[in-house]
Design a protein around this motif. Structure first.
Motif, PDB file in Angstrom:
ATOM      1  N   SER A   6      48.617  43.840  41.218  1.00  0.00           N
ATOM      2  CA  SER A   6      48.064  42.506  40.999  1.00  0.00           C
ATOM      3  C   SER A   6      49.182  41.490  40.922  1.00  0.00           C
ATOM      4  O   SER A   6      50.349  41.845  40.734  1.00  0.00           O
ATOM      5  CB  SER A   6      47.176  42.437  39.763  1.00  0.00           C
ATOM      6  N   GLY A   7      48.815  40.226  41.080  1.00  0.00           N
ATOM      7  CA  GLY A   7      49.811  39.160  41.092  1.00  0.00           C
ATOM      8  C   GLY A   7      49.351  37.956  40.299  1.00  0.00           C
ATOM      9  O   GLY A   7      48.153  37.752  40.088  1.00  0.00           O
ATOM     10  N   GLN A   9      50.553  33.657  39.814  1.00  0.00           N
ATOM     11  CA  GLN A   9      51.450  32.588  40.243  1.00  0.00           C
ATOM     12  C   GLN A   9      52.246  32.054  39.055  1.00  0.00           C
ATOM     13  O   GLN A   9      51.697  31.921  37.964  1.00  0.00           O
ATOM     14  CB  GLN A   9      50.646  31.436  40.839  1.00  0.00           C
ATOM     15  N   HIS A  43      53.553  32.448  46.848  1.00  0.00           N
ATOM     16  CA  HIS A  43      52.234  31.806  46.887  1.00  0.00           C
ATOM     17  C   HIS A  43      52.303  30.425  46.230  1.00  0.00           C
ATOM     18  O   HIS A  43      51.652  29.483  46.676  1.00  0.00           O
ATOM     19  CB  HIS A  43      51.190  32.672  46.154  1.00  0.00           C
ATOM     20  N   GLN A 133      48.604  37.543  50.433  1.00  0.00           N
ATOM     21  CA  GLN A 133      48.014  38.311  49.320  1.00  0.00           C
ATOM     22  C   GLN A 133      47.645  39.726  49.783  1.00  0.00           C
ATOM     23  O   GLN A 133      47.892  40.705  49.074  1.00  0.00           O
ATOM     24  CB  GLN A 133      46.796  37.564  48.773  1.00  0.00           C
ATOM     25  N   ILE A 137      49.318  43.463  48.391  1.00  0.00           N
ATOM     26  CA  ILE A 137      48.557  44.621  47.902  1.00  0.00           C
ATOM     27  C   ILE A 137      48.820  45.848  48.772  1.00  0.00           C
ATOM     28  O   ILE A 137      49.106  46.943  48.284  1.00  0.00           O
ATOM     29  CB  ILE A 137      47.043  44.287  47.910  1.00  0.00           C
ATOM     30  N   VAL A 147      41.779  41.582  38.775  1.00  0.00           N
ATOM     31  CA  VAL A 147      41.837  40.115  38.930  1.00  0.00           C
ATOM     32  C   VAL A 147      40.617  39.481  38.272  1.00  0.00           C
ATOM     33  O   VAL A 147      39.667  40.171  37.913  1.00  0.00           O
ATOM     34  CB  VAL A 147      41.816  39.698  40.425  1.00  0.00           C
ATOM     35  N   GLN A 151      39.130  35.672  42.625  1.00  0.00           N
ATOM     36  CA  GLN A 151      39.894  36.359  43.675  1.00  0.00           C
ATOM     37  C   GLN A 151      39.051  37.320  44.515  1.00  0.00           C
ATOM     38  O   GLN A 151      39.571  37.964  45.433  1.00  0.00           O
ATOM     39  CB  GLN A 151      41.071  37.124  43.052  1.00  0.00           C
ATOM     40  N   HIS A 154      39.126  36.667  48.281  1.00  0.00           N
ATOM     41  CA  HIS A 154      40.409  37.041  48.891  1.00  0.00           C
ATOM     42  C   HIS A 154      40.499  38.564  49.091  1.00  0.00           C
ATOM     43  O   HIS A 154      41.065  39.029  50.076  1.00  0.00           O
ATOM     44  CB  HIS A 154      41.579  36.577  48.012  1.00  0.00           C
TER      45      HIS A 154
HETATM   46  N1  TRP Z   1      45.938  34.569  44.632  1.00  0.00           N
HETATM   47  C1  TRP Z   1      46.096  35.109  43.315  1.00  0.00           C
HETATM   48  C2  TRP Z   1      45.727  34.035  42.279  1.00  0.00           C
HETATM   49  O1  TRP Z   1      45.824  32.871  42.528  1.00  0.00           O
HETATM   50  C3  TRP Z   1      47.510  35.582  43.049  1.00  0.00           C
HETATM   51  C4  TRP Z   1      47.869  36.756  43.901  1.00  0.00           C
HETATM   52  C5  TRP Z   1      48.778  36.764  44.929  1.00  0.00           C
HETATM   53  C6  TRP Z   1      47.339  38.066  43.811  1.00  0.00           C
HETATM   54  N2  TRP Z   1      48.866  38.002  45.455  1.00  0.00           N
HETATM   55  C7  TRP Z   1      48.014  38.827  44.805  1.00  0.00           C
HETATM   56  C8  TRP Z   1      46.383  38.671  42.988  1.00  0.00           C
HETATM   57  C9  TRP Z   1      47.716  40.162  45.017  1.00  0.00           C
HETATM   58  C10 TRP Z   1      46.093  40.003  43.216  1.00  0.00           C
HETATM   59  C11 TRP Z   1      46.745  40.759  44.209  1.00  0.00           C
HETATM   60  O2  TRP Z   1      45.383  34.381  41.200  1.00  0.00           O
END
Ligand code: TRP
Ligand code: AMP
Length: 329
Positions: A6-7, A9, A43, A133, A137, A147, A151, A154
């Motif tokens: 997971s990510g 910003q 991002h 994104q 992953i 998340v 999300q 996405h």
């Molecule tokens: N787009 C996600 C957000 O704004 C952040 C994100 C970037 C992310 N890469 C990811 C989340 C990969 C999950 C996996 O919250």
């Protein structure tokens, strides 16, 4: 073993929406599954920003994540731009991503209508944001992505990208990643109007002091039916009640429900109890943040170690991807 990615910003402080929607779940999951967590600075640059501030916010986000319980010895925690393979895989995925799917993304439509209304034009990075994104992953061939609800779209696109690449180059190579949602998948802002979000100024920061939090909670929107203290309310429509569900013990939640419906408590009474429970959860996080601030090298070392481990995994995937695509001799 299932792998998690997971990510987040580094766009300002971590707020209780991020925490309850995602990060609190990461803290639990890191002990159950092999987990990779990333501060996605590439991002963040799709929106206007100041370089010095981005650097500072990236460090601050790492510190807050560790304070919140992310353990860099248990999981992999790193900064996206430290692993160049993310952008390499993104380019490759651009070639299997349908343009129409990108144009359909709600987040793109929202952000581009904001950007497009001013002097600045819409950067292509905003359109391609979900491709990066997907690369984040799938570079780790992760199947689970904890998340918040915003999300989900996405992630659907990540599955389309995995499917298209697999169909063209190697059946079954990339898993189709699934969202891991929690009951607190969508936390509303204190204005009660929209989801909690830094850009809307309706947040409670994880590191805000008890007094600052109270100053925000006291005027926060509740059930509009409760004009006077004696008016009974419906907790199901009250954002303060949803926060009780997130922060208060089950007995308190039941009690709050009854007190609201019978007008036994006024909204301020209810908020005071919530404040106490919220602060009880946040104070230990804030204490750890203070300790880490005194030792900035610990955070830097954690990120350097995380990047190294992430790179090792990323290199394996990229070698195989290049091979399947005819990009090697
Ligand atoms: N787009 C996600 C957000 O704004 C952040 C994100 C970037 C992310 N890469 C990811 C989340 C990969 C999950 C996996 O919250
Ligand atoms: P971001 O700050 O946009 O990078 O979001 C980081 C994580 O927090 C993502 O998993 C989001 O889905 C989640 N998130 C952000 N805002 C909220 C919210 N208001 N409620 C629940 N989850 C959220």
């Amino acid at each position: 073993m299932a792998r998690v990615f997971s990510g987040i910003q580094p766009s300002g402080e971590l707020h209780i929406g991020n925490y309850l929607g995602a990060v609190k779940n990461w803290v639990a999951i890191q002990h159950q599954m092999q987990s990779v967590f990333c501060i996605v600075n590439l991002h963040a640059i799709t929106q206007a920003y100041e370089p010095a501030q981005l650097r500072e916010r990236t460090q601050a986000m790492a510190l807050t994540l560790i304070a919140a319980g992310i353990d860099p010895a248990t999981c992999i925690l790193f900064v996206q731009s430290d692993v160049a393979e993310h952008t390499e895989l993104q380019w490759i995925f651009n070639t299997v991503t349908p343009l129409g799917e990108l144009e359909r993304q709600t987040q793109f439509k929202e952000k581009s209508s904001r950007a497009g209304s001013g002097e600045v034009s819409i950067p292509a990075g905003l359109l391609n944001y979900p491709v990066l994104q997907a690369a984040d992953i799938l570079l780790y061939r992760a199947d689970n992505v904890p998340v918040g609800e915003d999300q989900v779209q996405h992630l659907e696109l990540s599955r389309v990208i995995a499917r298209n690449w697999n169909a063209r180059f190697k059946a079954g190579y990339f898993p189709e990643p699934q969202a891991l949602l929690t009951p607190t998948r969508r936390i509303m802002g204190l204005d009660g109007q929209a989801k909690m979000s830094k850009s809307l100024g309706n947040t409670v920061g994880l590191l805000e002091s008890p007094d600052e939090i109270w100053a925000k909670l006291r005027p926060a929107v509740t059930d509009p039916a409760r004009v006077k203290k004696t008016d009974p309310g419906n907790p199901e429509v009250c954002n303060i009640f949803s926060l009780h569900r997130a922060f208060s013990p089950a007995e308190t939640v039941t009690h709050v429900d009854a007190q609201c419906r019978s007008a036994g408590w006024g909204c301020v009474d209810c908020k005071k109890v919530l404040h106490g429970n919220m602060v009880a959860e946040l104070v230990p996080i804030q204490a750890r943040a203070a300790e880490l601030r005194a030792e900035p090298k610990r955070v830097a070392a954690a990120l350097a170690g995380g990047a190294e481990r992430a790179r090792e995994l990323a290199k394996v995937t990229m070698r195989e991807v290049r091979d399947h695509m005819g990009l090697t001799a």
